[in-house]
Design a protein around this motif. Structure first.
Motif, PDB file in Angstrom:
ATOM      1  N   VAL A 188       0.837  -1.202   0.000  1.00 34.88           N
ATOM      2  CA  VAL A 188       0.000   0.000   0.000  1.00 34.88           C
ATOM      3  C   VAL A 188       0.872   1.253   0.000  1.00 34.88           C
ATOM      4  CG1 VAL A 188      -1.668   1.364   1.331  1.00 34.88           C
ATOM      5  CG2 VAL A 188      -1.992  -1.107   1.069  1.00 34.88           C
ATOM      6  N   ALA A 189       1.895   1.270   0.851  1.00 35.75           N
ATOM      7  CA  ALA A 189       2.787   2.431   0.918  1.00 35.75           C
ATOM      8  C   ALA A 189       3.495   2.647  -0.414  1.00 35.75           C
ATOM      9  CB  ALA A 189       3.809   2.242   2.038  1.00 35.75           C
ATOM     10  N   GLY A 190       3.977   1.571  -1.007  1.00 39.22           N
ATOM     11  CA  GLY A 190       4.647   1.686  -2.297  1.00 39.22           C
ATOM     12  C   GLY A 190       3.716   2.172  -3.383  1.00 39.22           C
ATOM     13  N   GLY A 191       2.484   1.680  -3.357  1.00 40.11           N
ATOM     14  CA  GLY A 191       1.507   2.110  -4.353  1.00 40.11           C
ATOM     15  C   GLY A 191       1.172   3.584  -4.239  1.00 40.11           C
ATOM     16  N   ILE A 192       1.064   4.083  -3.027  1.00 43.61           N
ATOM     17  CA  ILE A 192       0.757   5.500  -2.820  1.00 43.61           C
ATOM     18  C   ILE A 192       1.928   6.378  -3.247  1.00 43.61           C
ATOM     19  CG2 ILE A 192       0.343   7.253  -1.048  1.00 43.61           C
ATOM     20  CD1 ILE A 192      -1.320   5.158   0.444  1.00 43.61           C
ATOM     21  N   LEU A 193       3.137   5.971  -2.889  1.00 43.37           N
ATOM     22  CA  LEU A 193       4.318   6.781  -3.200  1.00 43.37           C
ATOM     23  C   LEU A 193       4.577   6.870  -4.702  1.00 43.37           C
ATOM     24  CD1 LEU A 193       6.781   5.600  -0.390  1.00 43.37           C
ATOM     25  CD2 LEU A 193       5.654   7.821  -0.582  1.00 43.37           C
ATOM     26  N   ALA A 194       4.235   5.823  -5.422  1.00 44.92           N
ATOM     27  CA  ALA A 194       4.550   5.797  -6.854  1.00 44.92           C
ATOM     28  C   ALA A 194       3.304   5.779  -7.734  1.00 44.92           C
ATOM     29  CB  ALA A 194       5.421   4.575  -7.159  1.00 44.92           C
ATOM     30  N   SER A 195       2.197   6.278  -7.223  1.00 44.98           N
ATOM     31  CA  SER A 195       0.931   6.164  -7.945  1.00 44.98           C
ATOM     32  C   SER A 195       0.894   6.975  -9.228  1.00 44.98           C
ATOM     33  CB  SER A 195      -0.228   6.585  -7.046  1.00 44.98           C
ATOM     34  OG  SER A 195      -0.147   7.973  -6.759  1.00 44.98           O
ATOM     35  N   ARG A 196       1.769   7.950  -9.384  1.00 48.19           N
ATOM     36  CA  ARG A 196       1.756   8.764 -10.598  1.00 48.19           C
ATOM     37  C   ARG A 196       2.487   8.090 -11.746  1.00 48.19           C
ATOM     38  NH1 ARG A 196      -2.615  11.404  -9.534  1.00 48.19           N
ATOM     39  NH2 ARG A 196      -2.571  12.172  -7.369  1.00 48.19           N
ATOM     40  N   ASN A 197       3.106   6.974 -11.473  1.00 41.87           N
ATOM     41  CA  ASN A 197       3.783   6.223 -12.529  1.00 41.87           C
ATOM     42  C   ASN A 197       3.456   4.746 -12.337  1.00 41.87           C
ATOM     43  OD1 ASN A 197       5.424   5.216 -14.524  1.00 41.87           O
ATOM     44  ND2 ASN A 197       7.217   6.416 -13.925  1.00 41.87           N
ATOM     45  N   VAL A 198       2.204   4.393 -12.625  1.00 40.11           N
ATOM     46  CA  VAL A 198       1.716   3.045 -12.360  1.00 40.11           C
ATOM     47  C   VAL A 198       2.501   1.995 -13.144  1.00 40.11           C
ATOM     48  CG1 VAL A 198      -0.280   1.520 -12.464  1.00 40.11           C
ATOM     49  CG2 VAL A 198      -0.581   3.923 -11.852  1.00 40.11           C
ATOM     50  N   ALA A 199       2.782   2.281 -14.409  1.00 38.95           N
ATOM     51  CA  ALA A 199       3.494   1.299 -15.231  1.00 38.95           C
ATOM     52  C   ALA A 199       4.867   0.981 -14.633  1.00 38.95           C
ATOM     53  CB  ALA A 199       3.646   1.819 -16.654  1.00 38.95           C
ATOM     54  N   ARG A 200       5.577   2.023 -14.213  1.00 36.96           N
ATOM     55  CA  ARG A 200       6.897   1.832 -13.627  1.00 36.96           C
ATOM     56  C   ARG A 200       6.795   1.073 -12.305  1.00 36.96           C
ATOM     57  NH1 ARG A 200      11.951   0.478 -14.050  1.00 36.96           N
ATOM     58  NH2 ARG A 200      13.288   1.380 -12.433  1.00 36.96           N
ATOM     59  N   LEU A 201       5.778   1.393 -11.514  1.00 32.72           N
ATOM     60  CA  LEU A 201       5.579   0.730 -10.232  1.00 32.72           C
ATOM     61  C   LEU A 201       5.326  -0.761 -10.426  1.00 32.72           C
ATOM     62  CD1 LEU A 201       5.058   0.720  -7.174  1.00 32.72           C
ATOM     63  CD2 LEU A 201       2.693   1.372  -7.659  1.00 32.72           C
ATOM     64  N   LEU A 202       4.454  -1.104 -11.361  1.00 31.04           N
ATOM     65  CA  LEU A 202       4.142  -2.514 -11.595  1.00 31.04           C
ATOM     66  C   LEU A 202       5.333  -3.253 -12.188  1.00 31.04           C
ATOM     67  CD1 LEU A 202       0.478  -2.239 -12.927  1.00 31.04           C
ATOM     68  CD2 LEU A 202       1.242  -2.919 -10.649  1.00 31.04           C
ATOM     69  N   GLU A 203       6.127  -2.556 -12.985  1.00 28.14           N
ATOM     70  CA  GLU A 203       7.348  -3.164 -13.516  1.00 28.14           C
ATOM     71  C   GLU A 203       8.311  -3.493 -12.380  1.00 28.14           C
ATOM     72  OE1 GLU A 203      11.106  -2.098 -16.485  1.00 28.14           O
ATOM     73  OE2 GLU A 203       9.402  -0.730 -16.304  1.00 28.14           O
ATOM     74  N   LEU A 204       8.459  -2.546 -11.442  1.00 30.13           N
ATOM     75  CA  LEU A 204       9.338  -2.780 -10.292  1.00 30.13           C
ATOM     76  C   LEU A 204       8.811  -3.924  -9.441  1.00 30.13           C
ATOM     77  CD1 LEU A 204      11.738  -1.947  -8.527  1.00 30.13           C
ATOM     78  CD2 LEU A 204      10.232  -0.277  -7.409  1.00 30.13           C
ATOM     79  N   LEU A 205       7.496  -3.954  -9.226  1.00 29.38           N
ATOM     80  CA  LEU A 205       6.891  -5.038  -8.449  1.00 29.38           C
ATOM     81  C   LEU A 205       7.141  -6.376  -9.120  1.00 29.38           C
ATOM     82  CD1 LEU A 205       5.069  -6.033  -6.141  1.00 29.38           C
ATOM     83  CD2 LEU A 205       3.093  -5.518  -7.602  1.00 29.38           C
ATOM     84  N   GLY A 206       7.059  -6.398 -10.448  1.00 25.88           N
ATOM     85  CA  GLY A 206       7.318  -7.630 -11.178  1.00 25.88           C
ATOM     86  C   GLY A 206       8.738  -8.119 -10.989  1.00 25.88           C
ATOM     87  N   ARG A 207       9.696  -7.181 -11.004  1.00 25.58           N
ATOM     88  CA  ARG A 207      11.096  -7.568 -10.817  1.00 25.58           C
ATOM     89  C   ARG A 207      11.334  -8.098  -9.402  1.00 25.58           C
ATOM     90  NH1 ARG A 207      14.352  -2.583 -13.815  1.00 25.58           N
ATOM     91  NH2 ARG A 207      13.647  -3.070 -15.938  1.00 25.58           N
TER      92      ARG A 207
END
Length: 209
Positions: free
Chosen positions: A161-180
């Motif tokens: 949740v914290a990570g999603g809020i901090l990086a919510s303006r770049n969802v694609a990048r956030l999900l890419e990082l989560l995938g890695r």
């Protein structure tokens, strides 16, 4: 999971439905992972956090929905394994999977190290489902299983949740990082599974000798 299939579609869907239903979707996605590991529960939580940052949902609501559903799902699977495990391993196919002496050794392991084994496994793909299930097969007490499951699920989902809020303006990048991150965690989980398989083979040989 560099490109999460359907992630944008899930986000658009959550943006267009009432809050109560959005929380329900997050909860169901978090719970289903305990039954069907390929379900991307982390993705549901992160996208819920993105919606919270954009004002559609409340961060605490996202966390509680994911946490309660994930922990409850894990405990349901644990309970079923604990209740039906003894009967399963008395069958022909069950004895092929785990012999009585292997099940006894596994029970001793969970009695000594079950709390930490379950806690750390909840942060690893695949193992977060397998370890609590076999804790049930081994007959671990419900309270001893509940504590690490609830604690680890709370901490992990809070990070999501914290990570999603901090990086919510770049969802694609956030999900890419989560995938890695999940990919590396999957490597760790595979290594642990390799060690377990080695124990399984070695214990079978010891019985034959």
């Amino acid at each position: 999971m560099p490109d999460v299939p359907g992630a944008q579609a899930i986000l658009d869907f959550l943006l267009g439905i009432p809050e109560a239903i959005a929380y329900t979707v997050i909860a169901v996605g978090s719970a289903l992972e305990n039954i069907f590991p390929p379900v991307p529960s982390d993705t549901f939580v992160v996208l819920g956090a993105v919606l919270a940052d954009r004002g559609s949902l409340v961060p605490v609501g996202v966390l509680l929905s994911a946490w309660a559903a994930n922990a409850a799902g894990a405990m349901c699977v644990f309970g079923l394994a604990r209740r039906h495990g003894p009967a399963i391993f008395r069958t022909r196919w069950g004895r092929r999977l785990l012999r009585p002496h292997q099940l006894e050794r596994m029970s001793r392991f969970y009695e000594r190290h079950g709390l930490w084994a379950i806690f750390f496994s909840r942060c690893l793909p695949v193992l977060r489902v397998i370890v609590p299930t076999f804790a049930g097969f081994a007959g671990l007490g419900p309270v001893r299983a509940l504590v690490p499951i609830v604690t680890a699920s709370l901490l992990w989902n809070a990070v999501m949740v914290a990570g999603g809020i901090l990086a919510s303006r770049n969802v694609a990048r956030l999900l890419e990082l989560l995938g890695r991150v999940n990919a590396w965690l999957l490597v760790v989980a595979a290594a642990v599974l390799g060690l377990v398989l080695g124990w399984w083979i070695r214990s079978r040989r010891e019985e034959q000798e």
